[in-house]
Design a protein around this motif. Structure first.
Motif, PDB file in Angstrom:
ATOM      1  N   LEU A  37      -3.271   5.738   2.449  1.00 45.07           N
ATOM      2  CA  LEU A  37      -2.480   6.315   3.537  1.00 45.07           C
ATOM      3  C   LEU A  37      -3.019   5.866   4.892  1.00 45.07           C
ATOM      4  CD1 LEU A  37      -0.233   8.182   4.538  1.00 45.07           C
ATOM      5  CD2 LEU A  37      -1.868  10.077   4.373  1.00 45.07           C
ATOM      6  N   LEU A  38      -4.330   5.842   5.036  1.00 45.71           N
ATOM      7  CA  LEU A  38      -4.944   5.384   6.275  1.00 45.71           C
ATOM      8  C   LEU A  38      -4.583   3.920   6.546  1.00 45.71           C
ATOM      9  CD1 LEU A  38      -6.865   6.168   8.605  1.00 45.71           C
ATOM     10  CD2 LEU A  38      -8.739   5.315   7.179  1.00 45.71           C
ATOM     11  N   ILE A  39      -4.600   3.094   5.512  1.00 49.38           N
ATOM     12  CA  ILE A  39      -4.225   1.679   5.652  1.00 49.38           C
ATOM     13  C   ILE A  39      -2.776   1.565   6.120  1.00 49.38           C
ATOM     14  CG2 ILE A  39      -3.778  -0.454   4.363  1.00 49.38           C
ATOM     15  CD1 ILE A  39      -6.250   0.358   2.608  1.00 49.38           C
ATOM     16  N   VAL A  40      -1.893   2.345   5.536  1.00 48.11           N
ATOM     17  CA  VAL A  40      -0.477   2.321   5.925  1.00 48.11           C
ATOM     18  C   VAL A  40      -0.314   2.773   7.381  1.00 48.11           C
ATOM     19  CG1 VAL A  40       1.784   3.372   5.499  1.00 48.11           C
ATOM     20  CG2 VAL A  40       0.406   2.556   3.576  1.00 48.11           C
ATOM     21  N   ILE A  41      -0.979   3.842   7.756  1.00 51.70           N
ATOM     22  CA  ILE A  41      -0.891   4.341   9.136  1.00 51.70           C
ATOM     23  C   ILE A  41      -1.427   3.300  10.119  1.00 51.70           C
ATOM     24  CG2 ILE A  41      -1.814   6.059  10.752  1.00 51.70           C
ATOM     25  CD1 ILE A  41      -1.643   8.075   8.372  1.00 51.70           C
ATOM     26  N   PHE A  42      -2.588   2.732   9.802  1.00 54.52           N
ATOM     27  CA  PHE A  42      -3.147   1.680  10.657  1.00 54.52           C
ATOM     28  C   PHE A  42      -2.192   0.489  10.742  1.00 54.52           C
ATOM     29  CE2 PHE A  42      -7.984   2.672  10.159  1.00 54.52           C
ATOM     30  CZ  PHE A  42      -7.873   3.666  11.114  1.00 54.52           C
ATOM     31  N   GLY A  43      -1.623   0.094   9.611  1.00 58.55           N
ATOM     32  CA  GLY A  43      -0.706  -1.050   9.589  1.00 58.55           C
ATOM     33  C   GLY A  43       0.518  -0.815  10.457  1.00 58.55           C
ATOM     34  N   ILE A  44       1.095   0.362  10.353  1.00 60.67           N
ATOM     35  CA  ILE A  44       2.267   0.690  11.176  1.00 60.67           C
ATOM     36  C   ILE A  44       1.885   0.732  12.653  1.00 60.67           C
ATOM     37  CG2 ILE A  44       3.933   2.512  11.720  1.00 60.67           C
ATOM     38  CD1 ILE A  44       3.950   3.134   8.657  1.00 60.67           C
ATOM     39  N   ALA A  45       0.745   1.324  12.953  1.00 58.84           N
ATOM     40  CA  ALA A  45       0.289   1.392  14.349  1.00 58.84           C
ATOM     41  C   ALA A  45       0.078  -0.014  14.915  1.00 58.84           C
ATOM     42  CB  ALA A  45      -1.001   2.204  14.442  1.00 58.84           C
ATOM     43  N   ILE A  46      -0.524  -0.886  14.135  1.00 58.58           N
ATOM     44  CA  ILE A  46      -0.760  -2.260  14.584  1.00 58.58           C
ATOM     45  C   ILE A  46       0.557  -2.989  14.805  1.00 58.58           C
ATOM     46  CG2 ILE A  46      -1.546  -4.507  13.750  1.00 58.58           C
ATOM     47  CD1 ILE A  46      -4.008  -3.127  12.688  1.00 58.58           C
ATOM     48  N   ALA A  47       1.524  -2.793  13.901  1.00 61.79           N
ATOM     49  CA  ALA A  47       2.834  -3.431  14.066  1.00 61.79           C
ATOM     50  C   ALA A  47       3.501  -2.971  15.357  1.00 61.79           C
ATOM     51  CB  ALA A  47       3.721  -3.135  12.861  1.00 61.79           C
ATOM     52  N   LEU A  48       3.447  -1.672  15.627  1.00 59.76           N
ATOM     53  CA  LEU A  48       4.047  -1.148  16.858  1.00 59.76           C
ATOM     54  C   LEU A  48       3.317  -1.664  18.108  1.00 59.76           C
ATOM     55  CD1 LEU A  48       4.769   2.519  15.704  1.00 59.76           C
ATOM     56  CD2 LEU A  48       6.420   0.660  16.024  1.00 59.76           C
ATOM     57  N   MET A  49       2.001  -1.733  18.037  1.00 59.70           N
ATOM     58  CA  MET A  49       1.244  -2.276  19.162  1.00 59.70           C
ATOM     59  C   MET A  49       1.578  -3.750  19.384  1.00 59.70           C
ATOM     60  SD  MET A  49      -2.553  -0.626  18.993  1.00 59.70           S
ATOM     61  CE  MET A  49      -2.738   0.175  17.414  1.00 59.70           C
ATOM     62  N   PHE A  54       0.817  -1.214   0.000  1.00 57.21           N
ATOM     63  CA  PHE A  54       0.000   0.000   0.000  1.00 57.21           C
ATOM     64  C   PHE A  54       0.848   1.260   0.000  1.00 57.21           C
ATOM     65  CE2 PHE A  54      -3.461  -2.900   0.495  1.00 57.21           C
ATOM     66  CZ  PHE A  54      -4.415  -2.290  -0.303  1.00 57.21           C
ATOM     67  N   VAL A  55       2.083   1.179   0.472  1.00 55.19           N
ATOM     68  CA  VAL A  55       3.020   2.282   0.260  1.00 55.19           C
ATOM     69  C   VAL A  55       3.285   2.401  -1.245  1.00 55.19           C
ATOM     70  CG1 VAL A  55       5.404   3.054   0.588  1.00 55.19           C
ATOM     71  CG2 VAL A  55       4.094   2.229   2.540  1.00 55.19           C
ATOM     72  N   ALA A  56       3.427   1.269  -1.921  1.00 54.69           N
ATOM     73  CA  ALA A  56       3.626   1.275  -3.372  1.00 54.69           C
ATOM     74  C   ALA A  56       2.430   1.898  -4.089  1.00 54.69           C
ATOM     75  CB  ALA A  56       3.870  -0.148  -3.881  1.00 54.69           C
ATOM     76  N   VAL A  57       1.224   1.617  -3.613  1.00 57.16           N
ATOM     77  CA  VAL A  57       0.025   2.246  -4.192  1.00 57.16           C
ATOM     78  C   VAL A  57       0.114   3.757  -4.015  1.00 57.16           C
ATOM     79  CG1 VAL A  57      -2.486   2.515  -3.958  1.00 57.16           C
ATOM     80  CG2 VAL A  57      -1.469   0.225  -3.933  1.00 57.16           C
ATOM     81  N   LEU A  58       0.485   4.198  -2.818  1.00 59.25           N
ATOM     82  CA  LEU A  58       0.625   5.638  -2.566  1.00 59.25           C
ATOM     83  C   LEU A  58       1.639   6.261  -3.515  1.00 59.25           C
ATOM     84  CD1 LEU A  58       0.607   5.866   1.317  1.00 59.25           C
ATOM     85  CD2 LEU A  58      -0.947   7.030  -0.240  1.00 59.25           C
TER      86      LEU A  58
END
Length: 145
Positions: free
Chosen positions: A124-136, A23-27
């Motif tokens: 972008l929302l998917i990427v942000i959510f994905g990063i947040a989930i990874a950190l959690m 999804f970063v690639a999509v962005l």
């Protein structure tokens, strides 16, 4: 933990990270002046499939092992908030990501470039959510030790 559960956890993490990368690639693809619809279609498809795979493997690990073994250790340990706040948030956000990914995928495949700004915002929302989930997930894993 059995090797099947270890593999499920590893694939859950890897597929989630792959989904974020796609999804970063999509962005990135959406920001180009000459947008390649083929690139956007392939990236969104692989992102969707990665998140679905992560969903399945993570769900299997959660149902078979986490809820019975890991969760009680965290809740009785020094950091019970790691489950009560982080894991609960992670679980609920994680439920939405495959559906959001499917929306982006369908908009790219069927929209023919008509929805670039909304698709970009959702990606972008998917990427942000994905990063947040990874950190959690990292924080919850640390609470077990």
């Amino acid at each position: 933990m059995s090797s099947l559960l270890q593999n499920a956890l590893i694939w859950h993490i890897l597929l989630g990270l792959f989904g974020i990368c796609f999804f970063v690639a999509v962005l990135v693809g959406l920001t180009r002046a000459n947008k390649s619809q083929k690139f956007l279609k392939i990236s969104s498809l692989f992102g969707l499939l990665s998140f679905i795979g992560s969903w399945i493997t993570g769900g299997y690990y959660y149902v078979v092992h986490y809820g019975n073994v890991v969760k009680p250790i965290i809740k009785e340990g020094a950091y019970p908030w790691a489950h009560n706040i982080l894991m609960e948030s992670k679980e609920h956000i994680f439920l939405f990501i495959p559906f959001l990914s499917a929306i982006v995928f369908l908009a790219i495949w069927l929209g023919k470039g008509r929805f670039n700004k909304p698709v970009g915002a959702l990606s972008l929302l998917i990427v942000i959510f994905g990063i947040a989930i990874a950190l959690m997930g990292m924080a919850v894993s640390g609470a077990v030790r």
